[in-house]
Enzyme design. Structure first.
Site, PDB file in Angstrom:
ATOM      1  N   ASP A   7       0.857  -1.175   0.000  1.00 58.98           N
ATOM      2  CA  ASP A   7       0.000   0.000   0.000  1.00 58.98           C
ATOM      3  C   ASP A   7       0.902   1.236   0.000  1.00 58.98           C
ATOM      4  O   ASP A   7       1.711   1.406   0.907  1.00 58.98           O
ATOM      5  CB  ASP A   7      -0.828  -0.054   1.298  1.00 58.98           C
ATOM      6  N   MET A   8       0.805   2.068  -1.014  1.00 58.01           N
ATOM      7  CA  MET A   8       1.629   3.277  -1.044  1.00 58.01           C
ATOM      8  C   MET A   8       1.145   4.225   0.058  1.00 58.01           C
ATOM      9  O   MET A   8      -0.055   4.346   0.302  1.00 58.01           O
ATOM     10  CB  MET A   8       1.540   3.958  -2.405  1.00 58.01           C
TER      11      MET A   8
ATOM     12  N   ASP B  71      -2.916   2.684  -6.056  1.00 61.50           N
ATOM     13  CA  ASP B  71      -1.857   2.765  -5.049  1.00 61.50           C
ATOM     14  C   ASP B  71      -1.680   1.496  -4.236  1.00 61.50           C
ATOM     15  O   ASP B  71      -1.035   1.526  -3.199  1.00 61.50           O
ATOM     16  CB  ASP B  71      -2.105   3.956  -4.114  1.00 61.50           C
ATOM     17  N   GLU B  72      -2.253   0.375  -4.665  1.00 62.04           N
ATOM     18  CA  GLU B  72      -2.014  -0.841  -3.906  1.00 62.04           C
ATOM     19  C   GLU B  72      -2.090  -2.094  -4.762  1.00 62.04           C
ATOM     20  O   GLU B  72      -2.783  -2.131  -5.782  1.00 62.04           O
ATOM     21  CB  GLU B  72      -2.966  -0.946  -2.707  1.00 62.04           C
TER      22      GLU B  72
END
Length: 460
Positions: free
Chosen positions: A65-66, A190-191
Site C-alpha cells: 500500500d503506497m 496505489d495498492e
DNA sequence: TCTGGGGTCCTAGGACCC
DNA sequence: TCTGGGGTCCTAGGACCC
C-alpha cells in the site's frame, strides 16, 4: 535498514532447489541480476499467471500500500510543502485559480508558499481525496467535506487532483515490483497484492527480505514510500499492511491470529463496512475476536448464508482466494456533482450540455480501451441524497457518444425529474472487446436505427 | 456550507424458456 | 385449477472499496 540481507547476501540454495524440485525446471523466468546477483524476473520470458499450490511451501502473500499516495506525489513536485498540512481536494480547478490568482499549471518547486491556496479561503462543494500525514494530525482525512476540513485545519494547503500524474507514478512503482515479483494483482492505483510463495528468496525470513527489497527498490526509483504486510493470505496481508504505516513492514504468521488480529475492531476487515459494522455492534460483536466466538449458524441467521459464512471464516483468518492477475472491466461511467442543485424545468440548457459531455467522456473512455457495451444507464442523485438509477440493454454493443446519449435519455425519461438534483451520471456496462473488423455492419447499426425525435431535454 | 468519482459484487423479483 | 422446478437475463438498489 541495518539488517538488510538483500542485496548483498547470495541466494540460498533452498530458494532455487525447491523450485526446481517442484517444477522440474531451472527457474526459467528468473536470472541473477548483474548488479547484486539476486535472481530477478525476466519479463521477456513471460510471467506465470499464478503459482501452483504446492505442499511444503508456505503461502506468503503480500499486500503493498503506497503511503498517502496522491499527497506524496504532490510533495515530490512541490517539496516546499513538505512537513506542512496539505490536502488534495475535489474542488474545481477554476475555483482554486480564483483563490489567489495563480494558475496551478504555473506552480513548480520554486513557487512561494503564499501562492498555494489554503483551505480557509475556499468556499464550495468537494471532498478531500488524500491528506498528508501532517494534515491528518488535525483530524482531516479522505472523504471529508472540504468545508468541514477548513474548520479543523484552515491553514492546510489545498491542491487539485492530478490523476495523470498519479497514474504515471502508479505504473512506475508497479514496473519496479514486477521486476522482483511477477505474480501481482492490481487493486487500485496505489495498492497491489503479491505472491511471494515461489519467488526465489520469497520464503526467506517469512517474506521480510523480499518486502524490504521491494520497499527499497520503489523508494530508490521514485522517492515514494509504501507499507507492506506479508501473511498466509490476502485477508490477513491486507490488515498487516496497516500495522506499521507509514514506510513499515509487518510479517504475520498463522500463530499470530489471536494476538494480532482478534483484538482489532471488525471494521478493519476488508469487506466489513459501516452497515455491517453497525449490525455487528448491535449484536455485541465489537472485535474480530468477538466474531470468532459466534457459531456459523448464528452468523448465517443474522447475515444470510453467504455473508454469514464469510464472516465466520474471516474471524478464523481463513481466506483461500488466489491472486487475480488479469481482470476485464465490467463497466465504465462518468458522473458529476453540480456546483448547485439543478432542476430540469429551469436549467434545461445547462443540464443538456453536462449530459452531452458525460456521454462524450464515456464514449472516449470506451474507445481508448477498445471496448463497447450493450447496457446503458443513468444515475441521478436528488437534493435529498436519494439515488435512483435506470438502465437499458440493447441488442448491439455501442461506443459512440450520440448512441450512448440517445439510450441514456430514454432512461432519464423513466425518472420523475420534478425535483432538484445534485448529480448526474452516465454508465455503460455489459462490456465486450470492440471488433476490429471495420466492415462489420452492426458497428453502426444502433446509430442508423436511431429515431429522430425530441429527447428528455427537448432537443432533437 | 454537510456528504466526490469511479468502480465491483450481491440480492431479489419478474420475464421467459424448457 | 393447490405451490413444479430449473435456468438465464434484465433491472434496481445497495454495500463496499480506493
Amino acid at each position: 535498514m541495518s539488517k538488510l540481507e538483500h542485496p548483498s547476501s547470495p541466494l540460498k540454495a533452498e530458494d532455487t532447489d525447491s523450485f526446481e524440485a517442484v517444477f522440474g525446471l531451472p527457474l526459467p523466468a528468473f536470472k541473477p541480476h548483474p548488479q547484486d546477483g539476486i535472481s530477478r524476473h525476466d519479463p521477456s520470458l513471460g510471467a506465470p499467471e499464478a503459482w501452483p499450490q504446492t505442499p511444503g511451501f508456505k503461502r506468503r502473500i503480500a499486500h503493498l500500500d503506497m503511503d498517502a499516495f496522491y499527497a506524496s506525489v504532490e510533495l515530490l513536485r512541490y517539496p516546499q510543502l513538505k512537513g506542512l498540512p496539505v490536502v488534495i481536494g475535489g474542488g474545481k480547478k477554476s475555483l482554486l485559480k480564483q483563490l489567489n490568482g495563480v494558475d496551478p499549471a504555473d506552480w513548480d518547486a520554486n513557487t512561494p508558499l503564499h501562492q498555494f491556496p489554503q483551505l480557509k479561503s475556499y468556499a464550495g462543494r468537494g471532498v478531500i481525496t488524500t491528506a498528508t500525514y501532517a494534515a491528518r494530525s488535525f483530524g482531516v482525512g479522505s472523504a471529508m467535506g472540504l468545508m468541514k476540513a477548513a474548520q479543523l485545519c484552515p491553514q492546510a494547503y489545498l491542491l487539485p487532483v492530478d490523476f495523470d500524474q498519479y497514474r504515471h507514478y502508479s505504473q512506475r512503482f508497479k514496473e519496479i515490483i514486477l521486476e522482483i515479483c511477477p505474480v501481482m494483482q492490481n487493486t487500485g492505483v496505489d495498492e497491489v497484492y503479491l505472491d511471494f510463495t515461489h519467488v526465489p528468496g520469497g520464503q526467506r525470513e517469512n517474506g521480510l527480505s523480499m518486502a524490504k527489497l521491494i520497499q527499497r527498490s520503489i523508494f530508490q526509483a521514485t522517492g515514494l514510500t509504501c507499507s507492506i504486510g506479508v501473511a498466509p493470505n490476502k485477508l490477513l496481508a491486507k490488515m498487516a499492511s496497516e500495522f506499521n504505516k507509514p514506510n513499515g513492514i509487518s510479517i504475520l504468521l498463522e500463530g499470530d491470529l489471536q494476538s494480532r488480529i482478534w483484538p482489532l475492531p471488525c471494521k478493519k476487515v476488508n469487506g466489513i463496512g459501516p452497515k455491517a459494522d453497525e449490525k455487528l455492534k448491535s449484536l455485541g460483536i465489537l472485535s474480530i475476536g468477538d466474531l470468532a466466538t459466534r457459531s456459523l449458524d448464528t452468523l448465517i441467521a443474522s447475515f444470510g448464508k453467504k455473508y454469514g459464512a464469510w464472516l465466520y471464516s474471516v474471524a478464523r483468518g481463513q481466506d483461500d482466494r488466489p491472486l487475480e492477475t488479469h481482470s476485464d472491466p465490467v463497466s465504465m461511467s462518468r458522473e458529476t456533482t453540480f456546483e448547485r442543485n439543478l432542476l430540469v424545468a429551469k436549467d434545461r440548457q445547462e443540464l443538456g450540455e453536462i449530459f452531452t459531455r458525460l456521454c462524450t467522456q464515456v464514449s472516449l473512455d470506451l474507445q481508448r480501451k477498445n471496448l463497447k457495451g450493450k447496457t446503458v444507464g443513468v444515475k441521478i442523485k436528488f437534493d435529498n441524497f436519494k439515488t435512483v438509477t435506470r438502465d437499458q440493454t440493447l441488442e448491439v454493443a455501442i461506443d459512440q457518444a450520440q448512441d450512448i446519449r440517445h439510450t441514456a435519455s430514454q432512461c432519464l425519461k423513466r425518472i420523475d425529474l420534478t425535483r432538484r438534483f445534485r448529480l448526474l451520471g452516465v454508465r455503460v456496462s455489459s462490456l465486450e472487446p470492440k471488433t476490429l473488423d471495420a466492415q462489420d455492419p452492426q458497428a453502426s447499426g444502433a446509430s442508423r436505427s436511431r429515431p429522430v425525435q425530441a429527447n428528455w431535454l427537448g432537443e432533437s
